[in-house]
Each structure stands twice: as structure tokens, then as C-alpha cells.
Scaffold this motif. Structure first.
Motif, PDB file in Angstrom:
ATOM      1  N   ILE A 105       0.850  -1.191   0.000  1.00 47.05           N
ATOM      2  CA  ILE A 105       0.000   0.000   0.000  1.00 47.05           C
ATOM      3  C   ILE A 105       0.884   1.238   0.000  1.00 47.05           C
ATOM      4  O   ILE A 105       2.067   1.172   0.355  1.00 47.05           O
ATOM      5  N   ASP A 106       0.310   2.345  -0.382  1.00 49.81           N
ATOM      6  CA  ASP A 106       1.022   3.620  -0.413  1.00 49.81           C
ATOM      7  C   ASP A 106       1.392   4.020   1.009  1.00 49.81           C
ATOM      8  O   ASP A 106       0.517   4.243   1.854  1.00 49.81           O
ATOM      9  N   ALA A 107       2.678   4.130   1.273  1.00 55.65           N
ATOM     10  CA  ALA A 107       3.153   4.451   2.621  1.00 55.65           C
ATOM     11  C   ALA A 107       2.685   5.819   3.082  1.00 55.65           C
ATOM     12  O   ALA A 107       2.483   6.044   4.280  1.00 55.65           O
ATOM     13  N   ARG A 108       2.493   6.732   2.150  1.00 53.89           N
ATOM     14  CA  ARG A 108       2.078   8.094   2.520  1.00 53.89           C
ATOM     15  C   ARG A 108       0.633   8.150   2.995  1.00 53.89           C
ATOM     16  O   ARG A 108       0.239   9.073   3.686  1.00 53.89           O
ATOM     17  N   GLN A 109      -0.164   7.161   2.607  1.00 59.27           N
ATOM     18  CA  GLN A 109      -1.573   7.122   3.000  1.00 59.27           C
ATOM     19  C   GLN A 109      -1.845   6.125   4.126  1.00 59.27           C
ATOM     20  O   GLN A 109      -2.952   6.097   4.672  1.00 59.27           O
ATOM     21  N   ALA A 110      -0.858   5.322   4.465  1.00 59.55           N
ATOM     22  CA  ALA A 110      -1.036   4.266   5.467  1.00 59.55           C
ATOM     23  C   ALA A 110      -1.102   4.839   6.883  1.00 59.55           C
ATOM     24  O   ALA A 110      -0.707   5.978   7.137  1.00 59.55           O
ATOM     25  N   TRP A 111      -1.589   4.014   7.777  1.00 64.77           N
ATOM     26  CA  TRP A 111      -1.617   4.297   9.210  1.00 64.77           C
ATOM     27  C   TRP A 111      -0.640   3.341   9.875  1.00 64.77           C
ATOM     28  O   TRP A 111      -0.515   2.185   9.458  1.00 64.77           O
ATOM     29  N   TYR A 112       0.042   3.801  10.912  1.00 60.10           N
ATOM     30  CA  TYR A 112       1.079   3.008  11.573  1.00 60.10           C
ATOM     31  C   TYR A 112       0.792   2.922  13.061  1.00 60.10           C
ATOM     32  O   TYR A 112       0.457   3.913  13.693  1.00 60.10           O
ATOM     33  N   VAL A 113       0.960   1.718  13.615  1.00 57.14           N
ATOM     34  CA  VAL A 113       0.750   1.513  15.042  1.00 57.14           C
ATOM     35  C   VAL A 113       2.104   1.206  15.677  1.00 57.14           C
ATOM     36  O   VAL A 113       2.897   0.424  15.142  1.00 57.14           O
ATOM     37  N   ILE A 114       2.345   1.841  16.822  1.00 58.99           N
ATOM     38  CA  ILE A 114       3.578   1.571  17.567  1.00 58.99           C
ATOM     39  C   ILE A 114       3.249   1.071  18.971  1.00 58.99           C
ATOM     40  O   ILE A 114       2.157   1.295  19.479  1.00 58.99           O
ATOM     41  N   GLY A 115       4.226   0.392  19.554  1.00 60.20           N
ATOM     42  CA  GLY A 115       4.104  -0.037  20.941  1.00 60.20           C
ATOM     43  C   GLY A 115       3.250  -1.258  21.151  1.00 60.20           C
ATOM     44  O   GLY A 115       2.699  -1.452  22.232  1.00 60.20           O
ATOM     45  N   SER A 116       3.164  -2.126  20.157  1.00 59.98           N
ATOM     46  CA  SER A 116       2.321  -3.321  20.295  1.00 59.98           C
ATOM     47  C   SER A 116       3.152  -4.510  20.775  1.00 59.98           C
ATOM     48  O   SER A 116       4.373  -4.430  20.913  1.00 59.98           O
ATOM     49  N   ASP A 117       2.472  -5.621  20.981  1.00 66.08           N
ATOM     50  CA  ASP A 117       3.141  -6.859  21.359  1.00 66.08           C
ATOM     51  C   ASP A 117       3.606  -7.656  20.133  1.00 66.08           C
ATOM     52  O   ASP A 117       4.097  -8.768  20.257  1.00 66.08           O
ATOM     53  N   VAL A 118       3.477  -7.080  18.939  1.00 68.02           N
ATOM     54  CA  VAL A 118       3.918  -7.711  17.698  1.00 68.02           C
ATOM     55  C   VAL A 118       5.278  -7.106  17.318  1.00 68.02           C
ATOM     56  O   VAL A 118       5.401  -5.890  17.209  1.00 68.02           O
ATOM     57  N   LEU A 119       6.258  -7.964  17.118  1.00 66.15           N
ATOM     58  CA  LEU A 119       7.588  -7.513  16.725  1.00 66.15           C
ATOM     59  C   LEU A 119       7.847  -7.815  15.261  1.00 66.15           C
ATOM     60  O   LEU A 119       7.400  -8.840  14.746  1.00 66.15           O
ATOM     61  N   GLY A 120       8.570  -6.936  14.603  1.00 59.37           N
ATOM     62  CA  GLY A 120       8.978  -7.151  13.221  1.00 59.37           C
ATOM     63  C   GLY A 120      10.376  -7.736  13.179  1.00 59.37           C
ATOM     64  O   GLY A 120      10.955  -8.065  14.222  1.00 59.37           O
ATOM     65  N   PRO A 121      10.964  -7.863  12.011  1.00 56.99           N
ATOM     66  CA  PRO A 121      12.304  -8.435  11.875  1.00 56.99           C
ATOM     67  C   PRO A 121      13.377  -7.683  12.667  1.00 56.99           C
ATOM     68  O   PRO A 121      14.357  -8.275  13.102  1.00 56.99           O
ATOM     69  N   MET A 122      13.179  -6.388  12.880  1.00 56.17           N
ATOM     70  CA  MET A 122      14.145  -5.579  13.624  1.00 56.17           C
ATOM     71  C   MET A 122      13.595  -5.158  14.993  1.00 56.17           C
ATOM     72  O   MET A 122      13.971  -4.134  15.535  1.00 56.17           O
TER      73      MET A 122
END
Length: 168
Positions: A105-122
Motif C-alpha cells: 500500500i502507499d506508505a504516505r496514505q497508510a496508518w502506523y501503530v507503535i508499541g504493540s506486542d507484535v515484533l517485526g524483523p528488527m
């Protein structure tokens, strides 16, 4: 149209509006990373993490891939460090992978969540969503702290994520 059909037509229009994907970021077509493509920020092999891929495609067609939105933003917010000779004005597409649909999806239009219990590769990551409603549902389901939009992300915030801090 007679008055008895108006409520039915209104209900159909409301249903179609609710089902249409116009409230979030539009899916975008970006090249997929090759197995040997590495993130320019951390050096990880990006193709190993298809659920997290982010991509910058330049107007000349070449692309840089990232193992998550966090490294994408580090790149974008300090382009001279990570991509000497490249200019922001040369970027044609910035894409992230929606957490639920696993589509770009277009990153400029996306919504981002921080501080969750889901971790990404980094580790702690900016988890991208096509719609604010999906971001809100994820925030509640995964004990997250905050929803952000593209322009809300700063280098300080990224440093806080790396340190496991989640500013309100």
C-alpha cells in the motif's frame, strides 16, 4: 423514484460505501525483492520477511527494499546517509506491506501503530495498515500505544522504538 424505494436505495448505497476500499491507502504495484536484496539500512536479506517488506521505487525504475517500515523511515528521513546521490524528488513510489492483507500500500496514505506486542524483523516496528479502522482494531487487540500517520514519524521516534520506548 417513489418514496417507498428510497430507504432501500439508501441502504444499498451505504452498504456499497462501507465495503469500498476508499477510506485507506490504495494498493500499489512495486517490484519484489530478489533473494539477494538487502536492506540499505540494516543489511538484512529483505525477501526473508515478505510480511514486512517496504519499498522505495525511483522514477528511473530502480528500487530499494527494506525489512520493515521502521528502516524505510530511517532511510527517508536521512536520505544523504543511506542513499548518497539520491533526492526525495526522484522517488516515484513509497510502499509498505499492510499487516492484515499483506498487500503493498502507499506508505504516505497508510496508518502506523507503535508499541504493540507484535515484533517485526528488527524488533519494535511501525506496523502499517490501509485504514485507520484496522489500525484501531490492531491497537486494541495488541496492547499498542499509538496510531501515527506518515508525517508523524520522526528520527527521534524511530530512536525511541529502537530503545523500546513508545511515546504517547
Amino acid at each position: 423514484m417513489n418514496a417507498s424505494k428510497r430507504p432501500v436505495m439508501l441502504a444499498v448505497l451505504l452498504l456499497l460505501t462501507a465495503l469500498s476500499p476508499t477510506s485507506g491507502a490504495a494498493p500499489v504495484d512495486t517490484p519484489s525483492p530478489a533473494p539477494t536484496d538487502t536492506c540499505p539500512v540494516c543489511g538484512m536479506f529483505v525477501a526473508k520477511y515478505p510480511d514486512w517488506i517496504a519499498t522505495v521505487r525511483y522514477q528511473d525504475g530502480h528500487a530499494h527494499h527494506f525489512d520493515g517500515a521502521k528502516d524505510l523511515f530511517k532511510y527517508l528521513l536521512d536520505l544523504p546517509k543511506w542513499a548518497p546521490g539520491h533526492q526525495a524528488g526522484q522517488i516515484a513510489i513509497i510502499a509498505v506491506t499492510d499487516y492484515y492483507s499483506v498487500t503493498r500500500i502507499d506508505a504516505r496514505q497508510a496508518w502506523y501503530v507503535i508499541g504493540s506486542d507484535v515484533l517485526g524483523p528488527m524488533g519494535h516496528e511501525l506496523v502499517p495498515f490501509e485504514t485507520r479502522e484496522d489500525a484501531q482494531a490492531f491497537l486494541q487487540d495488541h496492547a499498542a500505544k499509538r496510531i501515527l500517520h506518515f508525517d508523524d514519524v520522526t528520527l527521534k521516534l524511530l530512536g525511541d522504538l529502537d530503545a523500546g520506548r513508545f511515546p504517547q
